[in-house]
Design a protein around this motif. Structure first.
Motif, PDB file in Angstrom:
ATOM      1  N   TYR A 115       0.814  -1.218   0.000  1.00 50.31           N
ATOM      2  CA  TYR A 115       0.000   0.000   0.000  1.00 50.31           C
ATOM      3  C   TYR A 115       0.844   1.264   0.000  1.00 50.31           C
ATOM      4  O   TYR A 115       0.358   2.334  -0.302  1.00 50.31           O
ATOM      5  N   LEU A 116       2.097   1.154   0.426  1.00 46.54           N
ATOM      6  CA  LEU A 116       2.922   2.357   0.405  1.00 46.54           C
ATOM      7  C   LEU A 116       4.054   2.296  -0.608  1.00 46.54           C
ATOM      8  O   LEU A 116       4.514   3.321  -1.089  1.00 46.54           O
ATOM      9  N   MET A 117       4.507   1.068  -0.963  1.00 41.38           N
ATOM     10  CA  MET A 117       5.695   0.966  -1.815  1.00 41.38           C
ATOM     11  C   MET A 117       5.545   1.652  -3.176  1.00 41.38           C
ATOM     12  O   MET A 117       6.483   2.300  -3.633  1.00 41.38           O
ATOM     13  N   PRO A 118       4.398   1.538  -3.861  1.00 37.12           N
ATOM     14  CA  PRO A 118       4.319   2.241  -5.150  1.00 37.12           C
ATOM     15  C   PRO A 118       4.566   3.739  -5.009  1.00 37.12           C
ATOM     16  O   PRO A 118       5.209   4.353  -5.857  1.00 37.12           O
ATOM     17  N   ARG A 119       4.102   4.337  -3.916  1.00 35.51           N
ATOM     18  CA  ARG A 119       4.333   5.784  -3.730  1.00 35.51           C
ATOM     19  C   ARG A 119       5.793   6.066  -3.436  1.00 35.51           C
ATOM     20  O   ARG A 119       6.389   6.995  -3.973  1.00 35.51           O
ATOM     21  N   LEU A 120       6.364   5.260  -2.529  1.00 38.29           N
ATOM     22  CA  LEU A 120       7.777   5.460  -2.171  1.00 38.29           C
ATOM     23  C   LEU A 120       8.664   5.263  -3.415  1.00 38.29           C
ATOM     24  O   LEU A 120       9.549   6.069  -3.703  1.00 38.29           O
ATOM     25  N   LEU A 121       8.372   4.193  -4.172  1.00 38.33           N
ATOM     26  CA  LEU A 121       9.189   3.893  -5.359  1.00 38.33           C
ATOM     27  C   LEU A 121       8.945   4.924  -6.459  1.00 38.33           C
ATOM     28  O   LEU A 121       9.869   5.328  -7.161  1.00 38.33           O
ATOM     29  N   GLY A 122       7.693   5.349  -6.573  1.00 40.35           N
ATOM     30  CA  GLY A 122       7.351   6.326  -7.620  1.00 40.35           C
ATOM     31  C   GLY A 122       8.142   7.611  -7.437  1.00 40.35           C
ATOM     32  O   GLY A 122       8.676   8.172  -8.394  1.00 40.35           O
ATOM     33  N   ALA A 123       8.250   8.056  -6.184  1.00 43.65           N
ATOM     34  CA  ALA A 123       8.986   9.298  -5.916  1.00 43.65           C
ATOM     35  C   ALA A 123      10.465   9.121  -6.275  1.00 43.65           C
ATOM     36  O   ALA A 123      11.109  10.035  -6.787  1.00 43.65           O
ATOM     37  N   PHE A 124      11.013   7.915  -6.040  1.00 45.08           N
ATOM     38  CA  PHE A 124      12.425   7.659  -6.383  1.00 45.08           C
ATOM     39  C   PHE A 124      12.593   7.599  -7.899  1.00 45.08           C
ATOM     40  O   PHE A 124      13.531   8.152  -8.466  1.00 45.08           O
ATOM     41  N   TRP A 125      11.635   6.957  -8.549  1.00 40.68           N
ATOM     42  CA  TRP A 125      11.706   6.773 -10.003  1.00 40.68           C
ATOM     43  C   TRP A 125      11.640   8.109 -10.731  1.00 40.68           C
ATOM     44  O   TRP A 125      12.286   8.310 -11.760  1.00 40.68           O
ATOM     45  N   GLN A 126      10.853   9.037 -10.168  1.00 38.45           N
ATOM     46  CA  GLN A 126      10.730  10.346 -10.816  1.00 38.45           C
ATOM     47  C   GLN A 126      12.082  11.025 -10.937  1.00 38.45           C
ATOM     48  O   GLN A 126      12.383  11.645 -11.941  1.00 38.45           O
ATOM     49  N   SER A 127      12.910  10.889  -9.876  1.00 36.86           N
ATOM     50  CA  SER A 127      14.219  11.536  -9.982  1.00 36.86           C
ATOM     51  C   SER A 127      15.288  10.594 -10.540  1.00 36.86           C
ATOM     52  O   SER A 127      16.400  11.026 -10.787  1.00 36.86           O
ATOM     53  N   ASN A 128      14.964   9.305 -10.751  1.00 29.96           N
ATOM     54  CA  ASN A 128      15.918   8.361 -11.345  1.00 29.96           C
ATOM     55  C   ASN A 128      15.218   7.560 -12.445  1.00 29.96           C
ATOM     56  O   ASN A 128      15.053   6.344 -12.340  1.00 29.96           O
ATOM     57  N   PRO A 129      14.793   8.250 -13.511  1.00 33.86           N
ATOM     58  CA  PRO A 129      13.963   7.568 -14.511  1.00 33.86           C
ATOM     59  C   PRO A 129      14.676   6.443 -15.257  1.00 33.86           C
ATOM     60  O   PRO A 129      14.020   5.595 -15.858  1.00 33.86           O
ATOM     61  N   ASP A 298      18.873   6.332   0.876  1.00 37.11           N
ATOM     62  CA  ASP A 298      18.747   7.715   1.321  1.00 37.11           C
ATOM     63  C   ASP A 298      17.310   8.215   1.083  1.00 37.11           C
ATOM     64  O   ASP A 298      16.681   8.800   1.965  1.00 37.11           O
ATOM     65  N   HIS A 299      16.794   7.911  -0.102  1.00 35.51           N
ATOM     66  CA  HIS A 299      15.433   8.331  -0.437  1.00 35.51           C
ATOM     67  C   HIS A 299      14.417   7.678   0.507  1.00 35.51           C
ATOM     68  O   HIS A 299      13.554   8.336   1.081  1.00 35.51           O
ATOM     69  N   ALA A 300      14.554   6.337   0.652  1.00 34.51           N
ATOM     70  CA  ALA A 300      13.557   5.586   1.425  1.00 34.51           C
ATOM     71  C   ALA A 300      13.535   6.033   2.889  1.00 34.51           C
ATOM     72  O   ALA A 300      12.470   6.131   3.498  1.00 34.51           O
ATOM     73  N   THR A 301      14.709   6.334   3.459  1.00 34.51           N
ATOM     74  CA  THR A 301      14.740   6.691   4.878  1.00 34.51           C
ATOM     75  C   THR A 301      14.222   8.117   5.117  1.00 34.51           C
ATOM     76  O   THR A 301      13.817   8.457   6.209  1.00 34.51           O
ATOM     77  N   ARG A 302      14.256   8.943   4.066  1.00 38.23           N
ATOM     78  CA  ARG A 302      13.709  10.299   4.234  1.00 38.23           C
ATOM     79  C   ARG A 302      12.212  10.366   3.945  1.00 38.23           C
ATOM     80  O   ARG A 302      11.528  11.275   4.372  1.00 38.23           O
TER      81      ARG A 302
END
Ligand code: PGA
Length: 318
Positions: A115-129, A298-302
């Protein structure tokens, strides 16, 4: 204004002139620069003349041993270094994009973390396409087996196994709460004791689920046991059970997802709740991490999950 000056420079000066100028400045000699660049001497002299016209100041002057830079020449030389360094970096990045296969980030997460991973991963993917992301979900017991297989880069648990060979990073909170259908007699009650919860029919997740483990630990700690249990094999099945009015259940707040579910389900105000758990990112402590993996940690912990304040709103308006 800045753009107008840059346009004047671009009209008269070119990247080639800057490259020729860099060679002349380095050698202090038109002849040696011409040799290095395989150009005729008059061509090099002409390029230097045009560049000086474009900049609007003489760049070279006779020195003791060949040509030396004027003050303006030193400025242009420093700019050349910046421009060439930046262009080299750009070229490296572009060739990396073309030659390297996209880096893949493989993550296995517990079924509640979905329920949360797609959002967490999506935010990372946006800056690391350029990163290819693969997420697999399964319950805690299967996730532990998967962890031992080493098939993934990271594992996301709320209740990670106690294992000294694992490195754990704490992520966003994971509050666990009791839920029931809106028309349940406990729905409007404040400060419900746990003894009243266990007197209700209880919907339990399947064996091997981390949510079930949390419920069993809570009941054991308070020496209580649900009077009657029905076992349902996923968060979705538990939510359907709640919506069908089968009883109450303990779920992560993150699992109460869709608008329709929230309209019909309420979080019960049970004493001592919610259980304040967290999510954890786990991987073998002896694994060497690449740059992208470090950036992901770094992304995930923030990153923090929006904790759905509307749930308490919903309870008040029920
Ligand atoms: P699960 O996960 O209940 O979906 O197995 C919870 C956890 O990660 O502990």
């Amino acid at each position: 204004m800045k753009l107008a000056r840059l346009r004047r420079l671009c009209r008269h000066g070119t990247l080639t002139q800057l490259a020729v100028f860099e060679a002349v400045a380095r050698h202090g000699s038109i002849t040696r620069a011409a040799e290095e660049m395989c150009l005729a001497q008059p061509t090099v002299s002409l390029q230097m003349k045009k560049l000086a016209e474009g900049v609007g100041a003489p760049l070279l002057e006779p020195g003791n041993r060949g040509l030396r830079l004027t003050d303006a020449g030193r400025e242009v030389y420093a700019a050349c270094e910046d421009v060439f360094a930046r262009l080299t970096e750009m070229q490296d990045r572009v060739s990396n994009l073309q030659t390297r296969p996209p880096t893949t980030l493989r993550i296995a997460a517990s079924s509640t973390a979905k329920y949360l991973m797609p959002r967490l991963l999506g935010a990372f993917w946006q800056s690391n396409p350029a990163v290819r992301i693969v997420l697999d979900v399964m319950n805690r017991a299967r996730l532990i087996t998967r962890l031992h297989s080493g098939a993934d880069d990271f594992y996301v648990f709320s209740n990670p196994p106690e294992d000294k060979s694992l490195k754990l990073h704490r992520l966003t909170p994971n509050p666990l709460c009791f839920f029931a259908r809106r028309d349940n007699p406990l729905a409007m009650r404040p400060r419900i004791p746990l003894s009243e919860i266990v007197a209700q029919p209880f919907i339990m997740r399947e064996a091997g689920s981390g949510t079930r483990l949390a419920a069993e630990q809570l009941f054991a700690e308070h020496r209580v046991e649900p009077r009657a249990c029905i076992e349902l094999g996923s968060n979705e099945a538990v939510k359907q059970g709640l919506l069908a009015g089968l009883g109450v259940s303990l779920l992560s707040r993150h699992a109460i997802g869709s608008e329709t579910d929230r309209a019909d389900l309420v979080e019960l105000e049970v004493e001592g709740m919610p259980l304040r758990r967290h999510w954890y990112l786990a991987y073998p402590a002896n694994r060497e991490l690449g740059e992208m993996e470090k950036a992901f940690i770094d992304h995930a912990t923030r990153w923090t999950y929006d904790s759905r304040p509307e749930l308490s709103e919903m309870r008040r308006s029920a």
